[in-house]
Structures are given as C-alpha cells and as structure tokens.
Design a protein around this motif. Sequence first.
Motif, mmCIF file in Angstrom:
data_model
loop_
_atom_site.group_PDB
_atom_site.id
_atom_site.type_symbol
_atom_site.label_atom_id
_atom_site.label_comp_id
_atom_site.label_asym_id
_atom_site.label_seq_id
_atom_site.Cartn_x
_atom_site.Cartn_y
_atom_site.Cartn_z
ATOM 1 N N UNK A 192 -41.637 7.975 -17.326
ATOM 2 C CA UNK A 192 -40.928 6.706 -17.141
ATOM 3 C C UNK A 192 -39.769 6.520 -18.114
ATOM 4 N N UNK A 193 -39.960 6.987 -19.362
ATOM 5 C CA UNK A 193 -38.894 6.818 -20.361
ATOM 6 C C UNK A 193 -37.621 7.566 -19.953
ATOM 7 N N UNK A 194 -37.779 8.788 -19.460
ATOM 8 C CA UNK A 194 -36.617 9.571 -19.058
ATOM 9 C C UNK A 194 -36.004 9.011 -17.783
ATOM 10 N N UNK A 195 -36.839 8.585 -16.835
ATOM 11 C CA UNK A 195 -36.300 8.027 -15.594
ATOM 12 C C UNK A 195 -35.496 6.761 -15.874
ATOM 13 N N UNK A 196 -35.952 5.948 -16.818
ATOM 14 C CA UNK A 196 -35.190 4.742 -17.175
ATOM 15 C C UNK A 196 -33.860 5.119 -17.836
ATOM 16 N N UNK A 197 -33.888 6.107 -18.729
ATOM 17 C CA UNK A 197 -32.648 6.526 -19.395
ATOM 18 C C UNK A 197 -31.657 7.093 -18.396
ATOM 19 N N UNK A 198 -32.140 7.901 -17.470
ATOM 20 C CA UNK A 198 -31.267 8.468 -16.439
ATOM 21 C C UNK A 198 -30.694 7.347 -15.571
ATOM 22 N N UNK A 199 -31.532 6.400 -15.212
ATOM 23 C CA UNK A 199 -31.091 5.279 -14.382
ATOM 24 C C UNK A 199 -30.004 4.472 -15.094
ATOM 25 N N UNK A 200 -30.226 4.152 -16.361
ATOM 26 C CA UNK A 200 -29.231 3.393 -17.128
ATOM 27 C C UNK A 200 -27.918 4.160 -17.215
ATOM 28 N N UNK A 201 -28.022 5.468 -17.443
ATOM 29 C CA UNK A 201 -26.822 6.307 -17.548
ATOM 30 C C UNK A 201 -26.047 6.332 -16.225
ATOM 31 N N UNK A 212 -35.336 2.643 -11.897
ATOM 32 C CA UNK A 212 -36.040 3.816 -12.425
ATOM 33 C C UNK A 212 -37.068 4.408 -11.476
ATOM 34 N N UNK A 213 -37.695 3.561 -10.634
ATOM 35 C CA UNK A 213 -38.718 4.103 -9.741
ATOM 36 C C UNK A 213 -38.127 4.882 -8.567
ATOM 37 N N UNK A 214 -36.789 4.918 -8.438
ATOM 38 C CA UNK A 214 -36.150 5.735 -7.405
ATOM 39 C C UNK A 214 -35.730 7.109 -7.930
ATOM 40 N N UNK A 215 -35.848 7.315 -9.230
ATOM 41 C CA UNK A 215 -35.419 8.573 -9.849
ATOM 42 C C UNK A 215 -36.569 9.569 -9.822
ATOM 43 N N UNK A 216 -36.292 10.780 -9.389
ATOM 44 C CA UNK A 216 -37.263 11.874 -9.415
ATOM 45 C C UNK A 216 -36.674 12.968 -10.313
ATOM 46 N N UNK A 217 -37.392 13.325 -11.366
ATOM 47 C CA UNK A 217 -36.932 14.374 -12.283
ATOM 48 C C UNK A 217 -37.211 15.735 -11.655
ATOM 49 N N UNK A 218 -36.196 16.584 -11.624
ATOM 50 C CA UNK A 218 -36.321 17.920 -11.034
ATOM 51 C C UNK A 218 -35.980 18.977 -12.085
ATOM 52 N N UNK A 219 -36.042 20.229 -11.665
ATOM 53 C CA UNK A 219 -35.644 21.314 -12.550
ATOM 54 C C UNK A 219 -34.138 21.551 -12.509
ATOM 55 N N UNK A 220 -33.425 20.793 -11.712
ATOM 56 C CA UNK A 220 -31.986 20.953 -11.580
ATOM 57 C C UNK A 220 -31.557 20.726 -10.141
ATOM 58 N N UNK A 221 -30.272 20.923 -9.898
ATOM 59 C CA UNK A 221 -29.727 20.698 -8.558
ATOM 60 C C UNK A 221 -30.412 21.559 -7.510
ATOM 61 N N UNK A 222 -30.675 22.821 -7.856
ATOM 62 C CA UNK A 222 -31.235 23.735 -6.865
ATOM 63 C C UNK A 222 -32.600 23.267 -6.378
ATOM 64 N N UNK A 364 -32.164 15.645 -11.695
ATOM 65 C CA UNK A 364 -32.733 14.431 -11.099
ATOM 66 C C UNK A 364 -32.156 14.232 -9.710
ATOM 67 N N UNK A 365 -32.883 13.501 -8.915
ATOM 68 C CA UNK A 365 -32.355 12.974 -7.657
ATOM 69 C C UNK A 365 -32.719 11.505 -7.580
ATOM 70 N N UNK A 366 -31.851 10.743 -6.940
ATOM 71 C CA UNK A 366 -32.094 9.321 -6.691
ATOM 72 C C UNK A 366 -32.348 9.173 -5.202
ATOM 73 N N UNK A 367 -33.537 8.750 -4.850
ATOM 74 C CA UNK A 367 -33.963 8.737 -3.454
ATOM 75 C C UNK A 367 -33.902 7.340 -2.860
ATOM 76 N N UNK A 368 -33.456 7.206 -1.609
ATOM 77 C CA UNK A 368 -33.663 5.942 -0.886
ATOM 78 C C UNK A 368 -35.164 5.658 -0.817
ATOM 79 N N UNK A 369 -35.530 4.416 -0.841
ATOM 80 C CA UNK A 369 -36.957 4.080 -0.920
ATOM 81 C C UNK A 369 -37.744 4.602 0.285
ATOM 82 N N UNK A 370 -37.092 4.715 1.446
ATOM 83 C CA UNK A 370 -37.809 5.193 2.627
ATOM 84 C C UNK A 370 -38.218 6.657 2.497
#
Length: 509
Positions: A192-201, A212-222, A364-370
């Motif tokens: 949650x801490x990283x997702x909030x920081x990414x969201x704020x950025x 923050x709850x729409x952010x999914x942490x990934x290993x990168x773009x690929x 990271x990716x930011x996903x639509x809630x659906x």
Amino acid sequence: MRHTNYFSLDPDRAAVFEDTVKSRQSWSELYSFEVDRATDTPLFHQIYLQFRSAILSGALRPATRLPSTRELATRLGVSRSAVVSAFEQLLAEGYAFGKKGAGTFVASELPEPFKRTHGRRKRPAAATKPAASFGDHGGFVDVTAQRDERPFNLGRTLVDARTAEVWRKLSARSLRFFGRHHLGYGDPQGMPELRKSVCDYLQAARGVRCEPDQVVITAGTQQAVDIVARVMQGPGKEVWVEDPGYSLTRLALVAAGAKLCPIPVDRHGINVTEGIRRAAKARAVFITSSHQFPTGVPLSMARRLELLAWARESGAWIVEDDYASEFRYGGRPLASLQGLDEAGCVIYVGTLNKALFPGLRLGYLVAPRSLLRAFVTTRYLMDRQPSSLCQAIVAALMEEGHFAAHIRRMREAYRNQRDALVVALSRRLGNHLTVEAPDQGMHLVAYTRPGLPDVAIERRAREHGVVVRAMSRLYLEAQPKSALILGFSGYPQQIIAPAISRLARAFEQ
C-alpha cells in the motif's frame, strides 16, 4: 487530422475568423476561474485543469480569445508566471494556439465524436477470468541483446553518487527494521505504501486520475503488457500496434494469441482514422502516446481525442505505455492520455526501471475499476507478488523526496548527454546522417542518406564496438525508413565522442 493555420487564410476567410473571435472573446472573461490555496496542487496546474475542462466541455468554444496572462493573474491574485506556465501547457498539448500581437485562442481541431460526451458510452467489457495460456510467439527473441553494455545500446540509465548513497542508506534501514511482513506472502497488487507513492507521483507529474487501489505493481512494462494480453477475451484478440513500434510488446502479444493489426505512424502519431478503417472492432490498441517508439513523435491532441472517442464507442481498451515520460527536455511533460479518459478505457502502464535502473524490476499499471480484479488475479497467478524489500526501499525513496531529486538531476545529465551525441554525430557523420535533438526520452533517431542501408550499418558498427539499432527492422507493413536508433542515457559524455569515431570508421567501410 489536418490542422488549420488561421493566419495563412485568404482575406475573406481571415475576416470571418476575426469576426468570430470578436464575438467570442468576451466569454472567457465571464467564465469563472478560481484557485484553491489550501490544496497541494500547484496553482499553475489548477489554472491549466480549469481551462482544459472548459474547452473540452464546450464552455469555451473554438476561436475564443483567452484573457491575457497579466489580466488573469490580477483577477486570480496569483503570480503572472503561474498563468504563463498554465498557458504554455495548453499550447503544448494543442488546446490553444497563439498569434503574435493578438493573444491566445482556443483551438478548433477537436474531433466531433469526442464532444458528444453526454451520449451513451459503451464501457470496456469486464474480464471474467484471466487467460493463462500462450501461443507460439512466431519469432526468435535475442535475450542477450539487452545485456550488451557497449554504446549506444538502448534502455541504459545512470545513477549518480547521491542516489547510490541514498539507496544504500535506505536499504540498510529496511534490513535493520526487518518487519514480519517481509517473512510471508504479501499483497499481489503491491505494498500500500508504494501504491500510494506511485499514485501521488502520477497525479502530480502525469495528470493521471487514479486512486491507490487502482495501482498494480508489476515487474515493469513487459509484465504489465503480458497481464493485459492474458486478460483479453475474445477469438483472435485483434489489437492495433504502432508501425513502426516496440518489437517486444508485439512479441508478447503474439505469444498470448493476439492478432496484430499494424497501424502506420506519421508526424502526428498513430493514424487513428486508418486504424478504424482497418479494424474498427479491434479489442485494444497498444500505444506510446507521449513519445512514440521509435520515432519520438508525440500523439497530437486531435488524435488523442479521436482515439478516446473510438475506444469509448467500440468498448476497446487503450494501453498507454508512458515509458521515459520523466525525461522531457523541452518544457513540462505532456499530460497523459489516461488523464483525458472519461469512460474507463485507458490502462496506464509505466516503469520505475527507466527512471532508476533496469535491474530494479519494478513498474506499475493503473487499471480501470472494471478490470482491476482480473488484473490482480493474473498478477498473482504469474509470480504471486513483487519483492517486498525492493518495494519498501522505493516507497521510502519516493516518500522522502529522493526520487524527485534524482529525476531532476538525471534529466539535466541526460540532456547534456543527448546534446553531446547530437554534436558528435553532426561533426563526424553530418554528410551521412540527419539528426535532431529529441524533446523527450532516452534515445534519438538518425536518418541515413539515400543508399545507406541501416541494417548493414548496424552489423558493421558492432564490429567496431558500437551498438546501434536499425529502425527499418521495426516496421511490419508500412514503408520502412532507414535510420539508426542510438541510446544516450546510459553513457557519460566523455565516452560519446570516441564511440562516434568508431562508428564513423564503420561508415567509411
């Protein structure tokens, strides 16, 4: 879409335009703008967002003259520089245009389909279950290519002494206070801490609209592309890809069973009209809108709105790969495509590996809630979760301001390296190559003169210890252009000139 220069019209049409301006110039003075000093949002960004909203909603119509920066600053009680910055952003993104001595005006080239925002919207279909199987990728992937450290390979970064020292201290602190949450399984969506920081950025730097709850942490773009490709449903999974475009994204899509529909790219970005003509019912489009790979052109505002309108009407996904968006050298970064999305069509993808270093393996990716549940489930099935230790370090790096400071320093360093590379290419190979300094990114494109095949130069350059990429390899159906792609972000200035001398010897042969 074709852009109109109102100041090169014939006299009769110019007179009509001037009458239109006079009839509309007072409306911007009547529109109510205000700023909120109690929020953390910069004043210039508040002004910019209000103008953008007024333009897109139709409250400020095309050809409306905007108030002068001095007048608006006085009205709002802010510094004139804040208003100037907001207007510069509007001009850069195509919402407005300026005429010397006359003022700033609302642009007219906004696609009609986008204006019908109050009509029925077709939401992207929510995925019911993740796709877990891969097909034959249909091609060999040279997995050793990215490990080549020689200049001017792509995707390289530098970390200065200050960032390295901060990283060591934060790593030591994370290990010293080694919490129990590192001993077990964590949240597949990310800490949650990283997702909030990414969201704020993303909200502050890229205009992304998310929580923050729409952010999914990934290993990168690929990995983010892989997740999207696995979740896509439907026979054939026809998708638009840019032509030319990023080969690894294409291969990942083919491996997931997608059917590629190459769409040509011109000086305004991907040709949306041509995409609709070729595959109006495509499932998704994968796009590098702020800095097209490899050409470097940004997607024009008219094309952005046209693409959003098509996706909204057809229920398609737009996967926005916003790679290297931190490194823009000519003004502020262009706002994200996702920030314009009102219908939940855009899946925003970014990476920390380019901003920091590729070995980090965090994005990271930011996903639509659906689509969020399907994406998190697929992320979990792939490799459970990202490293909690790396997440904790990066979260601290961002929360304590070190990440923003690192970006500022690297942006200056990369600009200097870009300029040194352009100078060296012009001096040694100006008769063979045409090169311009890009406004953004970590690579540049040098177009070869007629008769010089980029593939042969690529091969010969390797024999001289230099890595350049032949751009013609990145085309699928469009007419290939012969050009060399050179990365400049990972190579200090002192090694650039000697490397270009070796490249020049390859040309001599």
